[in-house]
Design an enzyme around this catalytic site. Structure first.
Site, mmCIF file in Angstrom:
data_model
loop_
_atom_site.group_PDB
_atom_site.id
_atom_site.type_symbol
_atom_site.label_atom_id
_atom_site.label_comp_id
_atom_site.label_asym_id
_atom_site.label_seq_id
_atom_site.Cartn_x
_atom_site.Cartn_y
_atom_site.Cartn_z
ATOM 1 N N ASP A 1 -3.590 0.300 -2.508
ATOM 2 C CA ASP A 1 -4.847 0.756 -2.838
ATOM 3 C C ASP A 1 -5.802 0.269 -1.665
ATOM 4 O O ASP A 1 -5.805 -0.826 -1.274
ATOM 5 C CB ASP A 1 -5.074 0.335 -4.385
ATOM 6 C CG ASP A 1 -6.474 1.170 -4.649
ATOM 7 O OD1 ASP A 1 -6.452 2.343 -4.609
ATOM 8 O OD2 ASP A 1 -7.717 0.332 -4.927
ATOM 9 N N GLU B 1 -2.693 3.477 0.933
ATOM 10 C CA GLU B 1 -3.619 4.756 0.587
ATOM 11 C C GLU B 1 -4.628 4.655 1.973
ATOM 12 O O GLU B 1 -5.405 3.837 1.845
ATOM 13 C CB GLU B 1 -4.410 4.201 -0.715
ATOM 14 C CG GLU B 1 -5.367 5.523 -0.934
ATOM 15 C CD GLU B 1 -6.586 4.987 -1.854
ATOM 16 O OE1 GLU B 1 -7.342 5.730 -2.313
ATOM 17 O OE2 GLU B 1 -6.639 3.738 -2.049
ATOM 18 N N ASP C 1 -7.896 10.638 -7.799
ATOM 19 C CA ASP C 1 -8.877 10.429 -7.181
ATOM 20 C C ASP C 1 -9.808 11.827 -6.501
ATOM 21 O O ASP C 1 -10.594 11.827 -5.985
ATOM 22 C CB ASP C 1 -8.708 9.417 -5.733
ATOM 23 C CG ASP C 1 -8.371 8.200 -6.166
ATOM 24 O OD1 ASP C 1 -9.328 7.780 -6.727
ATOM 25 O OD2 ASP C 1 -7.660 7.743 -5.310
#
Length: 586
Positions: free
Chosen positions: A339, A368, A435
């Site tokens: 992340d 990410e 997201d």
């Protein structure tokens, strides 16, 4: 010649080894350049450097090209006999010939000038340890992303007191808990297998006070509201029995406010043994005024509850490497998604890769990153990244009706010329996620929804759908995209038709090797500017053609080849928002 449009460098995505034998060479030019030759050979062919040698190379044409918006991307593959290469380029326009070296452009007169330097491009050595190597299984994988709290509540005995009744419809917030758990995912493995899924990506499952779990409290402990270690071990084992891989989410850029090292810092300040685990500017903290926004310490996106970890600190790096090693050794996970990966130190990412590949050489390390990720994809950090640029490019074409199929071609080619070919094979392709706004709520019609999904499944890389995509689930921007999965309605058969369509696309992706291939081009046969045409070419005389009518009028198509998938196609007519995928022998 448009000199400003020409660019090459002897590294990264412009010059790199595909494997131990093959070297890829790419160069950008303007549209005024009609052909490109590469003059290439071994650097020591005529003697050692500086020894008065007169180096000459073999001239080869660069035959393959892709169109970008303002440039042409030329590409070729060479097999240097001695694993090294020296080269320069010949660039021919309608009426000019120029030679392109590392230090710029020279004319033919300058090229032949006695004593003038010729600063060639050089790839010094194809070191096996420097060749980007990616897990081969990823390109064959179709991922299914699960937000555990909203997927399926199978074990009510571990529900906290504040769990709400399951909701089949309606908006949700991060403050709400619905009790989805690991047992629920385990019980739906047969459903995922029947859908054609071969990889599960779970958002964080470690202990955390939130529903999303991106504010981790304990990285070694599975959140008790999701289940036990034994439940997760069993989930992974049963997934593997169905040939389904499992990937966990690693939140190492920041932690939660209840993480013990952070609590120690809040209490003791500079006297804490964990003081250097975080990036702190001022203490004590004044949370009433927004400590992160006032730069008392760094955090994720100014969120006081998510202090940023210092991955430059060796102790922090060792801690999180141990976390990942535990996930692999204890649970046998197949991948780890990092992340906010672009904020982690490169030192940490390199050490993490080195240690994890020792344990499981084909573990998939995914970052990410929402932008150009070349610095993380040189073979010593991540295998791939989440391909948000592709998602945005696809979305833009359907939103902006002024864009033509040439614009679509330029956007797609940009996404696949930015990295190495082996990296393109394992990019994590998606259209929505936890997201973003859900795809179904982003498009104007269900037909546009399926056109974008069809595009996803024909692109190089590894496609991922967000849970609920198979039923065209709606949802606004985060957190509304994290709605509950309506199992009662699914079991009633309400969504059978949409599930069947996605099954067909997944099955087609799994069974037709050309759809996974990186070898594609845009024929542009039809005059209509909103008709997308993509050909995936095989090594023999075969190809898979994809035609999508994004215009307001029907188009006629010759009925030839084997039809693999279609929507709104009948008797040679492809209707508005229609899709045709067929296999041709050429």
């Amino acid at each position: 010649m448009d000199f400003n449009a020409v660019y090459h460098r002897a590294n990264d995505n412009f010059c790199y080894p595909l494997d131990k034998e093959r070297l890829i060479i790419n160069i950008k030019t303007g549209y005024d350049v009609k052909y490109v030759n590469i003059v290439q050979g071994d650097p020591f062919k005529e003697g050692i450097l500086g020894g008065g040698e007169t180096w000459t190379g073999e001239i080869l044409n660069i035959p393959f090209k892709k169109r970008l918006k303002n440039q042409i991307w030329w590409t070729t593959t060479l097999e240097p006999q001695f694993k090294r290469l020296k080269y320069y380029f010949e660039l021919q326009t309608e009426d000019e010939l120029w030679y392109y070296f590392e230090d710029g452009f020279v004319s033919q007169r300058q090229l032949n000038m006695e004593g003038r330097s010729r600063q060639c491009f050089v790839f010094p050595w194809m070191n096996p340890s420097d060749i980007p190597v990616v897990p081969q299984w990823v390109n064959d994988t179709v991922w299914y992303q699960i937000f555990p709290d909203r997927f399926y509540n199978a074990d009510a005995s571990i529900n906290p007191s504040y769990v709400l009744p399951w909701r089949n419809k309606g908006k949700v917030s991060n403050e709400e808990f619905y009790g989805g758990d690991l047992q629920g995912i385990k019980e739906k493995l047969n459903y995922l297998q029947e859908l054609g899924i071969s990889g599960i990506y779970l958002t964080p499952i470690n202990e955390s006070p939130s529903s999303h779990k991106y504010d981790t409290t304990d990285y070694f402990k599975i959140d008790s509201h999701f289940g036990s270690e034994e439940t997760f071990q069993s989930l992974v084992q049963e997934a593997h029995q169905r040939n389904i891989k499992v990937m966990l989410d690693g939140v190492f850029n920041h932690c939660g406010s209840k993480f013990e090292p952070w609590l120690d810092v809040v209490e003791k300040g500079p006297d804490s043994e964990y003081w250097e685990w975080f990036l702190i500017e001022e203490w004590p903290f004044d949370f009433s005024k927004g400590a992160a926004r006032n730069k008392q310490y760094y955090s994720f996106a100014f969120c006081d509850q998510m202090p940023k970890l210092n991955t430059n600190n060796p102790k922090v790096r060792d801690y999180f490497i141990q976390v990942c090693e535990t996930w692999i050794k204890k649970y046998d996970v197949d991948g780890i998604r990092l992340d906010v990966a672009n904020e982690l130190s490169h030192t940490f990412c390199k050490e993490l890769r080195k240690e994890l590949k020792k344990i499981k050489p084909d573990v998939y390390i995914l970052g990410e990153i929402w932008h150009d990720a070349m610095p993380w994809l040189r073979g010593d950090e991540f295998d791939g990244v989440m391909n948000y640029p592709l998602a945005e490019s696809i979305k833009d074409f359907w939103i902006d009706k002024s864009l033509s199929k040439e614009d679509f071609e330029f956007m797609i080619n940009r996404c696949y010329t930015g990295y190495m070919q082996q990296t393109n094979d394992v990019l994590f392709n998606l259209l929505d996620s936890h997201d973003t706004k859900r795809l179904r709520s982003e498009v104007h019609s269900i037909d546009e929804f399926y056109q974008q999904l069809a595009t996803l499944f024909i692109m190089p890389g590894s496609p991922c759908i967000f849970y609920g995509t198979e039923i065209a689930m709606e949802g606004g921007h985060d957190p509304d995209c994290r709605r509950c999965m309506p199992w009662e309605e699914i079991e009633q058969g309400i969504y059978d038709e949409s599930i069947e369509i996605l099954k067909q696309l997944i099955c087609l992706r799994q069974q037709e090797p050309l759809l996974k291939s990186r070898n594609f081009h845009f024929p542009n046969f039809y005059e209509n500017p909103r008709v997308i045409e993509i050909s995936k070419l095989g090594w023999i005389d075969n190809a898979v053609d994809i035609i999508m009518n994004c215009s307001e009028e029907e188009i006629s198509i010759e009925e030839e080849g084997e039809i693999l998938f279609h929507r709104h196609f009948s008797e040679g007519i492809l209707g508005k928002n229609g899709i045709l995928i067929r296999k041709d022998i050429r």
